[in-house]
Design a protein around this motif. Structure first.
Motif, PDB file in Angstrom:
ATOM      1  N   PRO A 194       0.827  -1.208   0.000  1.00 52.92           N
ATOM      2  CA  PRO A 194       0.000   0.000   0.000  1.00 52.92           C
ATOM      3  C   PRO A 194       0.862   1.259   0.000  1.00 52.92           C
ATOM      4  N   LEU A 195       0.388   2.280  -0.667  1.00 52.87           N
ATOM      5  CA  LEU A 195       1.133   3.522  -0.802  1.00 52.87           C
ATOM      6  C   LEU A 195       1.620   4.055   0.534  1.00 52.87           C
ATOM      7  N   GLU A 196       0.737   4.017   1.534  1.00 50.59           N
ATOM      8  CA  GLU A 196       1.075   4.616   2.825  1.00 50.59           C
ATOM      9  C   GLU A 196       1.981   3.743   3.679  1.00 50.59           C
ATOM     10  N   THR A 221      17.830  -1.069 -21.513  1.00 48.02           N
ATOM     11  CA  THR A 221      17.403  -1.023 -20.122  1.00 48.02           C
ATOM     12  C   THR A 221      16.191  -1.920 -19.935  1.00 48.02           C
ATOM     13  N   VAL A 222      16.168  -2.630 -18.827  1.00 50.63           N
ATOM     14  CA  VAL A 222      15.047  -3.508 -18.511  1.00 50.63           C
ATOM     15  C   VAL A 222      14.074  -2.734 -17.626  1.00 50.63           C
ATOM     16  N   GLY A 223      12.880  -2.511 -18.147  1.00 51.35           N
ATOM     17  CA  GLY A 223      11.832  -1.806 -17.426  1.00 51.35           C
ATOM     18  C   GLY A 223      10.872  -2.777 -16.772  1.00 51.35           C
ATOM     19  N   SER A 224       9.579  -2.569 -17.003  1.00 49.81           N
ATOM     20  CA  SER A 224       8.567  -3.438 -16.408  1.00 49.81           C
ATOM     21  C   SER A 224       7.244  -3.243 -17.118  1.00 49.81           C
ATOM     22  N   CYS A 225       6.461  -4.323 -17.170  1.00 51.31           N
ATOM     23  CA  CYS A 225       5.109  -4.223 -17.721  1.00 51.31           C
ATOM     24  C   CYS A 225       4.247  -3.270 -16.901  1.00 51.31           C
ATOM     25  N   MET A 226       4.671  -3.001 -15.659  1.00 48.16           N
ATOM     26  CA  MET A 226       3.883  -2.113 -14.809  1.00 48.16           C
ATOM     27  C   MET A 226       4.047  -0.646 -15.175  1.00 48.16           C
ATOM     28  N   THR A 227       4.909  -0.347 -16.139  1.00 47.59           N
ATOM     29  CA  THR A 227       4.941   1.003 -16.684  1.00 47.59           C
ATOM     30  C   THR A 227       3.862   1.183 -17.742  1.00 47.59           C
ATOM     31  N   GLN A 228       3.350   0.089 -18.256  1.00 48.74           N
ATOM     32  CA  GLN A 228       2.334   0.127 -19.307  1.00 48.74           C
ATOM     33  C   GLN A 228       0.923  -0.085 -18.759  1.00 48.74           C
ATOM     34  N   GLY A 286      -0.942  -1.371  -4.947  1.00 53.97           N
ATOM     35  CA  GLY A 286       0.283  -1.885  -4.347  1.00 53.97           C
ATOM     36  C   GLY A 286       1.538  -1.673  -5.157  1.00 53.97           C
ATOM     37  N   GLY A 287       1.406  -1.185  -6.380  1.00 53.32           N
ATOM     38  CA  GLY A 287       2.581  -1.073  -7.242  1.00 53.32           C
ATOM     39  C   GLY A 287       3.059   0.338  -7.485  1.00 53.32           C
ATOM     40  N   THR A 288       2.594   1.301  -6.690  1.00 49.37           N
ATOM     41  CA  THR A 288       2.895   2.704  -6.984  1.00 49.37           C
ATOM     42  C   THR A 288       4.388   3.004  -6.956  1.00 49.37           C
ATOM     43  N   LEU A 289       5.073   2.591  -5.909  1.00 48.14           N
ATOM     44  CA  LEU A 289       6.495   2.907  -5.793  1.00 48.14           C
ATOM     45  C   LEU A 289       7.305   2.234  -6.894  1.00 48.14           C
ATOM     46  N   SER A 339       9.055   3.619 -14.426  1.00 46.76           N
ATOM     47  CA  SER A 339       8.591   4.602 -15.408  1.00 46.76           C
ATOM     48  C   SER A 339       9.644   5.678 -15.648  1.00 46.76           C
ATOM     49  N   ALA A 340      10.438   5.990 -14.634  1.00 45.30           N
ATOM     50  CA  ALA A 340      11.511   6.968 -14.814  1.00 45.30           C
ATOM     51  C   ALA A 340      12.494   6.525 -15.889  1.00 45.30           C
TER      52      ALA A 340
END
Length: 251
Positions: free
Chosen positions: A104-106, A143-150, A156-159, A165-166
């Motif tokens: 969670p974000l918090e 560079t290896v990114g992630s499907c979570m950028t798409q 739960g995946g914010t951080l 994404s950067a």
């Protein structure tokens, strides 16, 4: 610690986080393509040396370098160590190193935020910055990114998504900044991939597989194939681009 053999000089690569999973598969695929490969690892020296052994079995040189990408000095210094160990040149940089924290974000304490961003963003930037001064004309950065950028399929995946994404912005900017030297920069976004950290028979596998159009996990070798293409001569006119190897996770 490093291990090398006497294979003839050729193209060389540095693969960060190359002791296991996707990174190890990339290192071995590049070796099979005739590239001498240095890998970095943080703690598991035995695993890193096993990857080196497999690289050497292809007839190429292998090098294992301990480096913590969260430490700026190590993130920068490992480039010089790789170049020195591989004969004085660098053709390919693969930014694979990364850590994941979900929740969670918090829930994230500042220390966790700092550690993840130090590895996934700062470390990648600093290693790339150092490598840019060493890469030959026509070099490659992948560079290896992630499907979570798409697509972020749930909470739960914010951080983690923020950090990966950067790297999209980094890739596009690098393409512009280094294009005059013929150096390309691209990013690959793996989907659910069968590794020891996220096994295809693990408790989260059914739900992750269901998120893909193909209904299955990918293999590390499938990701490595895309990286090898982007690192090779056939991708000389491909730069600043994103490639999903995600089984349709973002479809």
């Amino acid at each position: 610690m490093s291990v090398s053999n006497s294979a003839p000089a050729g193209r060389t690569a540095l693969v960060t986080g190359g002791s296991r999973g996707i990174g190890a598969a990339i290192a071995l695929r590049l070796a099979q393509e005739g590239v001498d490969v240095a890998i970095t690892y943080v703690a598991d020296e035995a695993a890193a040396l096993e990857v080196v052994r497999k690289i050497e079995a292809t007839g190429r040189r292998g090098l294992a370098l301990r480096a913590d990408s969260a430490d700026p000095a190590q993130a920068v210094g490992v480039v010089e160590r790789a170049v020195d160990g591989l004969g004085g040149r660098l053709d390919v940089l693969v930014n694979n190193v990364g850590i994941g924290l979900l929740g969670p974000l918090e829930s994230f304490p500042v220390a966790d935020v700092g550690r993840l961003l130090a590895v996934n963003v700062q470390g990648v930037f600093l290693t790339t910055q150092a490598a840019a001064t060493k890469l030959v004309r026509g070099g490659r950065i992948v560079t290896v990114g992630s499907c979570m950028t798409q697509r972020v399929p749930g909470p739960g995946g914010t951080l983690y998504a923020t950090s990966k994404s950067a790297l999209i912005g980094l890739t596009k900017a690098l393409a512009r900044e280094l294009g005059e030297r013929g150096i390309t920069a691209n990013i690959v976004h793996p989907g659910p991939t069968d590794t020891d950290m996220n096994p295809a028979d693990g408790p989260y596998a059914p739900s992750q597989s269901a998120m893909t159009a193909l209904g299955r996990y990918g293999s590390a070798d499938e990701v490595a194939s895309m990286v090898a293409f982007l690192a090779g001569d056939d991708a000389a006119y491909v730069t600043g681009a994103e490639f999903a190897v995600d089984g349709g996770h973002a479809a």
